[in-house]
Motif scaffolding. Structure first.
Motif, mmCIF file in Angstrom:
data_model
loop_
_atom_site.group_PDB
_atom_site.id
_atom_site.type_symbol
_atom_site.label_atom_id
_atom_site.label_comp_id
_atom_site.label_asym_id
_atom_site.label_seq_id
_atom_site.Cartn_x
_atom_site.Cartn_y
_atom_site.Cartn_z
ATOM 1 N N LEU A 183 0.787 -1.224 0.000
ATOM 2 C CA LEU A 183 0.000 0.000 0.000
ATOM 3 C C LEU A 183 0.822 1.278 0.000
ATOM 4 O O LEU A 183 0.303 2.345 -0.265
ATOM 5 N N MET A 184 2.088 1.199 0.288
ATOM 6 C CA MET A 184 2.887 2.396 0.503
ATOM 7 C C MET A 184 2.957 3.334 -0.699
ATOM 8 O O MET A 184 3.019 4.533 -0.532
ATOM 9 N N ASP A 185 2.964 2.805 -1.896
ATOM 10 C CA ASP A 185 3.127 3.665 -3.071
ATOM 11 C C ASP A 185 1.788 4.047 -3.709
ATOM 12 O O ASP A 185 1.749 4.523 -4.821
ATOM 13 N N ARG A 186 0.691 3.865 -3.012
ATOM 14 C CA ARG A 186 -0.639 4.178 -3.539
ATOM 15 C C ARG A 186 -1.186 5.430 -2.866
ATOM 16 O O ARG A 186 -0.949 5.668 -1.696
ATOM 17 N N ASP A 187 -1.944 6.221 -3.639
ATOM 18 C CA ASP A 187 -2.575 7.379 -3.000
ATOM 19 C C ASP A 187 -3.862 6.942 -2.293
ATOM 20 O O ASP A 187 -4.416 5.885 -2.568
ATOM 21 N N GLU A 188 -4.324 7.776 -1.388
ATOM 22 C CA GLU A 188 -5.450 7.429 -0.522
ATOM 23 C C GLU A 188 -6.730 7.165 -1.312
ATOM 24 O O GLU A 188 -7.506 6.277 -0.973
ATOM 25 N N MET A 189 -6.935 7.891 -2.385
ATOM 26 C CA MET A 189 -8.138 7.703 -3.199
ATOM 27 C C MET A 189 -8.142 6.323 -3.859
ATOM 28 O O MET A 189 -9.164 5.634 -3.881
ATOM 29 N N GLU A 190 -6.993 5.919 -4.370
ATOM 30 C CA GLU A 190 -6.877 4.594 -4.987
ATOM 31 C C GLU A 190 -7.066 3.500 -3.935
ATOM 32 O O GLU A 190 -7.767 2.514 -4.160
ATOM 33 N N LEU A 191 -6.466 3.689 -2.766
ATOM 34 C CA LEU A 191 -6.595 2.707 -1.694
ATOM 35 C C LEU A 191 -8.045 2.568 -1.244
ATOM 36 O O LEU A 191 -8.513 1.461 -0.996
ATOM 37 N N ASP A 192 -8.753 3.676 -1.159
ATOM 38 C CA ASP A 192 -10.153 3.621 -0.755
ATOM 39 C C ASP A 192 -10.987 2.829 -1.757
ATOM 40 O O ASP A 192 -11.942 2.160 -1.371
ATOM 41 N N TYR A 193 -10.620 2.880 -3.023
ATOM 42 C CA TYR A 193 -11.316 2.073 -4.028
ATOM 43 C C TYR A 193 -11.192 0.582 -3.682
ATOM 44 O O TYR A 193 -12.182 -0.144 -3.638
ATOM 45 N N TYR A 194 -9.970 0.134 -3.392
ATOM 46 C CA TYR A 194 -9.740 -1.274 -3.056
ATOM 47 C C TYR A 194 -10.320 -1.638 -1.692
ATOM 48 O O TYR A 194 -10.847 -2.733 -1.507
ATOM 49 N N ARG A 195 -10.239 -0.711 -0.741
ATOM 50 C CA ARG A 195 -10.844 -0.955 0.576
ATOM 51 C C ARG A 195 -12.358 -1.132 0.455
ATOM 52 O O ARG A 195 -12.945 -1.963 1.141
ATOM 53 N N GLN A 196 -12.967 -0.335 -0.442
ATOM 54 C CA GLN A 196 -14.407 -0.453 -0.635
ATOM 55 C C GLN A 196 -14.767 -1.816 -1.227
ATOM 56 O O GLN A 196 -15.794 -2.391 -0.891
ATOM 57 N N LEU A 197 -13.915 -2.353 -2.085
ATOM 58 C CA LEU A 197 -14.164 -3.684 -2.641
ATOM 59 C C LEU A 197 -14.162 -4.738 -1.536
ATOM 60 O O LEU A 197 -14.965 -5.672 -1.557
#
Length: 116
Positions: free
Chosen positions: A58-72
Motif C-alpha cells: 500500500l505504501m506507493d498508492r494514493d489514498e483515493m486509490e486505496l479507498d477504491y480497493y478498501r471499498q471492494l
C-alpha cells in the motif's frame, strides 16, 4: 457497507480476540478486489471472515486509490465462517487463485474413525 462500517465491524469482532486466534491466509488475487493482493481473514471462534488488502503493497498508492480497493473489501462484507470447510468454500467463491493459494487442508474423517 461503507469502509468505516466495515472497519468498525472488524474491530468489534477482533476486540477481545487474541491476534493468534485470527487466521490470515497467504495473499492471492481475485476479481472481488480487482486483482489487488488480498488475504481472507477468519475468526473461527466468532464464526466470521473478511477480506483484507496486503498492507505491504500500500505504501506507493494514493489514498483515493486505496479507498477504491478498501471499498471492494467492504463490499465483500463480513461472512459466516466457523471452520476450515466454510473458509475453503469462501475461497472457492473468490476464484481459483484464492483457493489454490490459501485453502486449509481438512482432516480426513475416515482416518479419524479408524479407517472405516
Amino acid at each position: 457497507m461503507t469502509i468505516d462500517e466495515f472497519e468498525k465491524r472488524i474491530k468489534a469482532i477482533t476486540a477481545d480476540t487474541d491476534f493468534s486466534d485470527i487466521h490470515t491466509s497467504p495473499d492471492f488475487q481475485c476479481d472481488q478486489t480487482g486483482g489487488f493482493p488480498t488475504s481472507l481473514c477468519a475468526c473461527f471462534e466468532k464464526g466470521k471472515a473478511w477480506l483484507e488488502l496486503n498492507e505491504n503493497l500500500l505504501m506507493d498508492r494514493d489514498e483515493m486509490e486505496l479507498d477504491y480497493y478498501r471499498q471492494l473489501c467492504a463490499d465483500f462484507g463480513i461472512r459466516d465462517c466457523a471452520d476450515a470447510g466454510q473458509f475453503n468454500t469462501l475461497l472457492q467463491n473468490l476464484g481459483e487463485d484464492a483457493y489454490n493459494s490459501a485453502y486449509i487442508p481438512e482432516e480426513d474423517e475416515s482416518l479419524e474413525m479408524g479407517g472405516m
